[in-house]
Design a protein around this motif. Structure first.
Motif, PDB file in Angstrom:
ATOM      1  N   LYS A  90       0.845  -1.196   0.000  1.00 39.62           N
ATOM      2  CA  LYS A  90       0.000   0.000   0.000  1.00 39.62           C
ATOM      3  C   LYS A  90       0.882   1.250   0.000  1.00 39.62           C
ATOM      4  O   LYS A  90       2.057   1.205   0.339  1.00 39.62           O
ATOM      5  CB  LYS A  90      -0.915   0.014   1.226  1.00 39.62           C
ATOM      6  CG  LYS A  90      -1.845  -1.184   1.349  1.00 39.62           C
ATOM      7  CD  LYS A  90      -2.852  -1.218   0.212  1.00 39.62           C
ATOM      8  CE  LYS A  90      -3.942  -2.267   0.469  1.00 39.62           C
ATOM      9  NZ  LYS A  90      -3.435  -3.637   0.448  1.00 39.62           N
ATOM     10  N   GLU A 115      -3.454   4.383   0.429  1.00 38.99           N
ATOM     11  CA  GLU A 115      -3.923   4.268  -0.947  1.00 38.99           C
ATOM     12  C   GLU A 115      -3.633   2.859  -1.469  1.00 38.99           C
ATOM     13  O   GLU A 115      -2.526   2.343  -1.321  1.00 38.99           O
ATOM     14  CB  GLU A 115      -3.211   5.311  -1.810  1.00 38.99           C
ATOM     15  CG  GLU A 115      -3.550   5.263  -3.276  1.00 38.99           C
ATOM     16  CD  GLU A 115      -2.734   6.265  -4.078  1.00 38.99           C
ATOM     17  OE1 GLU A 115      -2.880   6.271  -5.317  1.00 38.99           O
ATOM     18  OE2 GLU A 115      -1.943   7.024  -3.477  1.00 38.99           O
ATOM     19  N   ASP A 116      -4.653   2.257  -2.074  1.00 36.10           N
ATOM     20  CA  ASP A 116      -4.490   0.972  -2.745  1.00 36.10           C
ATOM     21  C   ASP A 116      -4.322   1.259  -4.235  1.00 36.10           C
ATOM     22  O   ASP A 116      -5.253   1.730  -4.894  1.00 36.10           O
ATOM     23  CB  ASP A 116      -5.710   0.084  -2.496  1.00 36.10           C
ATOM     24  CG  ASP A 116      -5.508  -1.339  -3.009  1.00 36.10           C
ATOM     25  OD1 ASP A 116      -4.874  -1.494  -4.073  1.00 36.10           O
ATOM     26  OD2 ASP A 116      -5.976  -2.285  -2.360  1.00 36.10           O
ATOM     27  N   LEU A 117      -3.138   1.000  -4.764  1.00 36.53           N
ATOM     28  CA  LEU A 117      -2.834   1.345  -6.146  1.00 36.53           C
ATOM     29  C   LEU A 117      -3.640   0.525  -7.148  1.00 36.53           C
ATOM     30  O   LEU A 117      -3.799   0.942  -8.305  1.00 36.53           O
ATOM     31  CB  LEU A 117      -1.336   1.157  -6.419  1.00 36.53           C
ATOM     32  CG  LEU A 117      -0.398   2.095  -5.653  1.00 36.53           C
ATOM     33  CD1 LEU A 117       1.045   1.678  -5.872  1.00 36.53           C
ATOM     34  CD2 LEU A 117      -0.605   3.541  -6.068  1.00 36.53           C
ATOM     35  N   TYR A 118      -4.150  -0.638  -6.745  1.00 28.45           N
ATOM     36  CA  TYR A 118      -4.848  -1.521  -7.684  1.00 28.45           C
ATOM     37  C   TYR A 118      -6.337  -1.216  -7.762  1.00 28.45           C
ATOM     38  O   TYR A 118      -6.960  -1.449  -8.792  1.00 28.45           O
ATOM     39  CB  TYR A 118      -4.616  -2.978  -7.296  1.00 28.45           C
ATOM     40  CG  TYR A 118      -3.158  -3.365  -7.357  1.00 28.45           C
ATOM     41  CD1 TYR A 118      -2.532  -3.648  -8.573  1.00 28.45           C
ATOM     42  CD2 TYR A 118      -2.378  -3.404  -6.203  1.00 28.45           C
ATOM     43  CE1 TYR A 118      -1.182  -3.967  -8.639  1.00 28.45           C
ATOM     44  CE2 TYR A 118      -1.029  -3.728  -6.252  1.00 28.45           C
ATOM     45  CZ  TYR A 118      -0.435  -4.011  -7.472  1.00 28.45           C
ATOM     46  OH  TYR A 118       0.889  -4.316  -7.533  1.00 28.45           O
ATOM     47  N   THR A 119      -6.905  -0.709  -6.676  1.00 30.33           N
ATOM     48  CA  THR A 119      -8.343  -0.397  -6.679  1.00 30.33           C
ATOM     49  C   THR A 119      -8.615   1.099  -6.709  1.00 30.33           C
ATOM     50  O   THR A 119      -9.759   1.518  -6.840  1.00 30.33           O
ATOM     51  CB  THR A 119      -9.023  -0.991  -5.436  1.00 30.33           C
ATOM     52  OG1 THR A 119      -8.470  -0.379  -4.264  1.00 30.33           O
ATOM     53  CG2 THR A 119      -8.807  -2.499  -5.369  1.00 30.33           C
ATOM     54  N   ASP A 120      -7.563   1.891  -6.541  1.00 33.07           N
ATOM     55  CA  ASP A 120      -7.679   3.357  -6.523  1.00 33.07           C
ATOM     56  C   ASP A 120      -8.487   3.862  -5.323  1.00 33.07           C
ATOM     57  O   ASP A 120      -9.004   4.976  -5.335  1.00 33.07           O
ATOM     58  CB  ASP A 120      -8.303   3.863  -7.824  1.00 33.07           C
ATOM     59  CG  ASP A 120      -7.934   5.320  -8.101  1.00 33.07           C
ATOM     60  OD1 ASP A 120      -6.836   5.741  -7.676  1.00 33.07           O
ATOM     61  OD2 ASP A 120      -8.735   6.038  -8.730  1.00 33.07           O
ATOM     62  N   LYS A 121      -8.595   3.038  -4.271  1.00 34.33           N
ATOM     63  CA  LYS A 121      -9.310   3.468  -3.071  1.00 34.33           C
ATOM     64  C   LYS A 121      -8.344   4.130  -2.094  1.00 34.33           C
ATOM     65  O   LYS A 121      -7.162   3.781  -2.037  1.00 34.33           O
ATOM     66  CB  LYS A 121      -9.986   2.279  -2.389  1.00 34.33           C
ATOM     67  CG  LYS A 121     -11.159   1.715  -3.167  1.00 34.33           C
ATOM     68  CD  LYS A 121     -11.832   0.580  -2.401  1.00 34.33           C
ATOM     69  CE  LYS A 121     -13.029   0.030  -3.159  1.00 34.33           C
ATOM     70  NZ  LYS A 121     -13.662  -1.102  -2.437  1.00 34.33           N
ATOM     71  N   GLN A 122      -8.862   5.099  -1.325  1.00 38.47           N
ATOM     72  CA  GLN A 122      -8.082   5.755  -0.277  1.00 38.47           C
ATOM     73  C   GLN A 122      -8.912   5.796   0.996  1.00 38.47           C
ATOM     74  O   GLN A 122     -10.137   5.891   0.937  1.00 38.47           O
ATOM     75  CB  GLN A 122      -7.693   7.180  -0.690  1.00 38.47           C
ATOM     76  CG  GLN A 122      -6.705   7.250  -1.836  1.00 38.47           C
ATOM     77  CD  GLN A 122      -6.115   8.642  -1.979  1.00 38.47           C
ATOM     78  OE1 GLN A 122      -5.745   9.270  -0.989  1.00 38.47           O
ATOM     79  NE2 GLN A 122      -6.039   9.128  -3.203  1.00 38.47           N
TER      80      GLN A 122
END
Length: 576
Positions: A90, A115-122
């Motif tokens: 992350k 930030e999760d780079l694969y799902t674009d969630k923060q």
């Protein structure tokens, strides 16, 4: 992302569009982004909180130094609550900015998101406030330049920073008094045959401060000290539960002295108490060089949990305190737990979630007072008020937001601001100009700045019962020339004053006055009220435009102030 997370991100959002179309960025803001690698993580694959604290301290220090123009050192860190853990892979995003500068110290706000780079969630991990002090230069003590807020959010944080500073200055003394009174009431510790002895959790470790651990002024980074403290605290917590613990919170702490390259830093930790799902670990950092005596650098209290496979807290084993000091620490941990719960209950809630009336007692006085003043400052910083009516320069504004109706009344008087503040501070005199204040008495003088009143108001309907209110009034003088005088009001409950059959108990969520000095003889007064069902009947016709009784009340207020402008400053209730 929750609405609270969005609010926190907005507060430290580095890029805002100005009316001119240009992109505005706070000049003190510093951002850091780090991808979590295995070398940053513990054996559970989660980012070490010690490493996170180092990153947070470095980012905040760079922000402070950008504003000060010289080197700065960490003086204190407010309570930190970690909402989530962060896994390997992350990205950690940290934003820091100076909220307000005082003489030689400044408050830096720090927001940590993941930030999760694969799902674009923060999502938000934690939000903290640290105090940094500018180091002396060859020319002598540093006089910091003032922060100039440019946005509504910056103005709000600037205003709240003064109240947080006040709380920091009195924190240690109040906590000491609370612990003394609370532990005296707890009695003896209960013994359990299967309890883990506290001595088993004791940890001592030494670290040599090397150049990579220090800044360019050879002072040890505050974040590095915090990381070492977190390490020994985690070991102590692990020894109690024989599992890997998760750090949930760190209480407010102050650095009591500096540490430098070459210091031997002695770190000690022990579990003070274990509750059903959490435990408190006390940590101490001391330093020495050569044969000199130990210097106390810092002490902190950290709260840990142990999570199961579903991320739910596990039940912890009981512990048996050591004799004498161990029992003192055991009992003080119980008192601190209550203080933490009060703090979380009162301060951590969003304003729309705080109950109308909160029980008052000495253990939560500091936080209730902070919440009281902060709520008024938040209302004062709103910029979307709508003018509902105006009569002879007395203006009534309304604001409807989140299903809540707020109103404010504004006017100028030819009375000095300080005298206006003293006259309006004593609610017992309000019945001289406000017909809604039928009776008013002091029922608890908490301290010089906080007073609890009982106010009785007449019925708005013929033959109906009147209302009474138990109000906490918190007074604040300006922190500097750019601040107003404040009188904040909110409902509290007291066991000694329950509701009676004679009156219907009403409640006030947020109300009060801001008093601004326009000149040496002219003052702008603004009265605010977040209308609750108990208050709305008294002002509904004014808001609907069917009456101008607000004008009559504040015209009477103006006459009251003018008639007493030359009298001696009103004494606080405690002096009468």
């Amino acid at each position: 992302m929750t609405s609270e997370d969005k609010d926190s991100n907005t507060m430290l959002d580095p890029l805002l569009i100005q009316e001119s179309g240009e992109v505005y960025r706070n000049p003190t803001e510093v951002q850091m982004s780090q991808i979590v690698l295995p070398c940053h993580a513990n054996h559970c694959g989660e980012l070490s909180v010690g490493q996170l604290l180092k990153w947070m301290d470095s980012t905040a220090c760079l922000s402070a130094e950008r504003h000060a123009g010289c080197s700065c050192i960490t003086a204190s860190v407010d309570d930190i609550h970690f909402e989530h853990t962060i896994g390997v892979g992350k990205v950690v995003n940290i934003i820091a900015k100076v909220n307000r500068a005082f003489t030689s110290s400044m408050e830096v706000g720090i927001l940590v998101t993941c930030e999760d780079l694969y799902t674009d969630k923060q999502w938000k991990v934690c939000h903290a406030f640290a105090t940094f002090v500018a180091r002396r230069t060859e020319a002598g003590k540093v006089q910091l330049k003032q922060v100039i807020p440019r946005t509504q959010m910056e103005q709000m944080e600037y205003s709240l920073a003064a109240e947080r500073r006040r709380m920091r200055l009195i924190h240690a003394e109040i906590i000491t008094d609370l612990l003394s009174s609370s532990t005296a009431q707890l009695g003896e510790c209960q013994e359990y045959h299967d309890a883990v002895p506290a001595e088993r959790t004791r940890v001592e470790s030494v670290e040599l401060v090397l150049p990579p651990h220090a800044n360019h002024q050879v002072s040890t980074f505050g974040g590095q000290i915090m990381a070492w403290m977190e390490n020994v605290a985690t070991i102590a917590a692990s020894r109690l539960c024989n599992a890997h613990p998760t750090l949930r919170s760190i209480d407010m702490f102050h650095f009591r002295g500096p540490s430098h390259i070459g210091d031997r830093l002695v770190l000690k930790a022990i579990v003070n108490n274990a509750f059903k799902h959490s435990m408190e670990v006390g940590v101490c950092a001391e330093a020495y060089q050569g044969g000199e005596p130990l210097r106390h650098i810092n002490s902190a209290f950290m709260t840990f949990e142990v999570l199961d496979s579903d991320r739910k807290p596990c039940t912890l084993p009981r512990m048996r305190p050591e004799a004498v000091d161990g029992k003192r620490r055991f009992q003080e941990a119980i008192a601190r737990k209550k203080i933490r719960l009060d703090r979380k209950y009162i301060i951590s809630c969003k304003q729309t979630e705080v109950p109308l009336s909160v029980p008052w007692d000495p253990s939560n006085q500091m936080y209730l007072s902070y919440n009281n003043v902060s709520a008024l400052k938040l209302m004062d910083n709103r910029n979307n008020w709508v003018l509902a009516s105006e009569k002879n320069k007395v203006r009534l504004y309304t604001l409807e937001e989140n299903h809540m109706l707020c109103f404010k009344v504004e006017m100028n008087v030819s009375v000095p601001a300080e005298q206006t503040f003293h006259l309006l501070s004593d609610l017992r005199r309000r019945k001289e100009w406000d017909r809604h204040y039928e009776e008013c008495e002091v029922i608890n003088q908490a301290d010089e700045d906080d007073t609890i009143y009982r106010v009785a108001a007449p019925s708005v309907t013929k033959g109906g019962k009147g209302k009474d209110f138990i109000l906490l009034a918190s007074r604040r003088k300006p922190c500097d020339s750019g601040d107003p005088y404040l009188i904040a009001l909110r409902s509290v409950t007291l066991p000694t004053h329950p509701p009676t059959d004679e009156y219907t108990r009403g409640e006030v969520l947020c109300a009060g006055f801001t008093i601004w000095e326009e000149s040496s003889s002219v003052t702008k007064i603004t009265y605010y009220n977040q209308a609750t069902p108990g208050v709305l009947p008294y002002i509904s016709t004014d808001i609907a435009g069917l009456s101008s009784s607000f004008y009559s009340a504040f015209s009477a207020c103006s006459q009251f102030l003018m008639a007493n402008k030359d009298s001696l400053a009103a004494l606080p209730p405690s002096a009468l």
